[in-house]
Design an enzyme around this catalytic site. Structure first.
Site, PDB file in Angstrom:
ATOM      1  N   HIS A   1       8.742   3.669  -2.734  1.00  0.00           N
ATOM      2  CA  HIS A   1       9.554   4.868  -2.483  1.00  0.00           C
ATOM      3  C   HIS A   1      10.919   4.734  -3.149  1.00  0.00           C
ATOM      4  CE1 HIS A   1       7.111   5.284   1.484  1.00  0.00           C
ATOM      5  NE2 HIS A   1       6.742   6.292   0.711  1.00  0.00           N
ATOM      6  N   ARG A  47       0.408   6.910  -6.836  1.00  0.00           N
ATOM      7  CA  ARG A  47       0.077   5.488  -7.016  1.00  0.00           C
ATOM      8  C   ARG A  47      -1.288   5.321  -7.665  1.00  0.00           C
ATOM      9  NH1 ARG A  47       0.730   4.140  -0.881  1.00  0.00           N
ATOM     10  NH2 ARG A  47      -0.429   6.070  -1.010  1.00  0.00           N
ATOM     11  N   SER A  49       3.171   2.341   3.116  1.00  0.00           N
ATOM     12  CA  SER A  49       3.773   2.059   4.422  1.00  0.00           C
ATOM     13  C   SER A  49       2.711   1.530   5.382  1.00  0.00           C
ATOM     14  CB  SER A  49       4.390   3.333   5.007  1.00  0.00           C
ATOM     15  OG  SER A  49       5.324   3.886   4.122  1.00  0.00           O
TER      16      SER A  49
END
Ligand code: PNS
Length: 169
Positions: A24, A98, A135
């Site tokens: 991020h 990604r 995350s």
């Protein structure tokens, strides 16, 4: 892109940030180099699941991590992203990609957001160093004892360490 030449081009980078990762942060740094202003917008209630970190924690971790980037601000939003980007007059939404599976879901989301708000989404390819970092995975491996200092900014690591274990084993 909304906005005439010469106008400030403001980007919104939305997300759950539960918590923010190095991936991020990399997208924010690169967006800040391209756009005049970048607003990192933390969604109050992520759709996927209840967040592990409070809204205050998620915002504070990002704010500390982007402190040196003068054209980046951090805030939060409730409800539709389309309404938020219209309310702040954003020229674009920035999203990181990604892997190919990200593209599949992000494509329809981007088209829906453009249909609802007129604001386009700019995709930023993840740096290969972080393409496997999410995350969710960071929280999982951390709970199982892994060192995640490579994958999250120091401010995030600090908060994670204060919470260990992140959830009951
Ligand atoms: O970090 P994430 O999970 O990729 O972030 C997803 C987020 C917050 C960008 C997305 O869930 C979102 O925009 N939520 C707000 C609600 C909304 O507008 N939903 C419709 C999207 S077309």
């Amino acid at each position: 892109m909304n906005g005439a030449p010469g106008q400030i081009h403001a980007a919104v980078y939305p997300g759950s940030f539960d918590p923010m990762t190095r991936g991020h942060l990399d997208v924010i740094e690169r967006a800040a180099a391209v756009f005049d202003k970048v607003t990192v917008a933390v969604v109050v209630n992520p759709q996927k699941s209840a967040p592990l970190f409070t809204l205050d924690e998620r915002e504070a971790m990002i704010r500390e991590s982007v402190a040196t980037l003068k054209n980046v601000e951090v805030t939060h939003f409730r409800g539709l992203l389309a309404d938020f980007v219209k309310s702040v007059g954003a020229a674009v939404i920035v999203k990181g990609l990604r892997v190919v599976s990200d593209f599949e879901s992000e494509m329809s989301t981007a088209l829906m957001n453009r249909s609802l708000s007129g604001v386009d989404t700019v995709f930023m390819p993840s740096d290969p160093r972080w393409s496997f970092v999410s995350s969710t995975l960071v929280k999982e491996v951390y709970n199982l004892g892994a060192d995640v200092s490579e994958y999250v900014p120091p401010a995030v690591l600090h908060v994670m360490q204060s919470k260990r274990p992140l959830r009951p084993a």
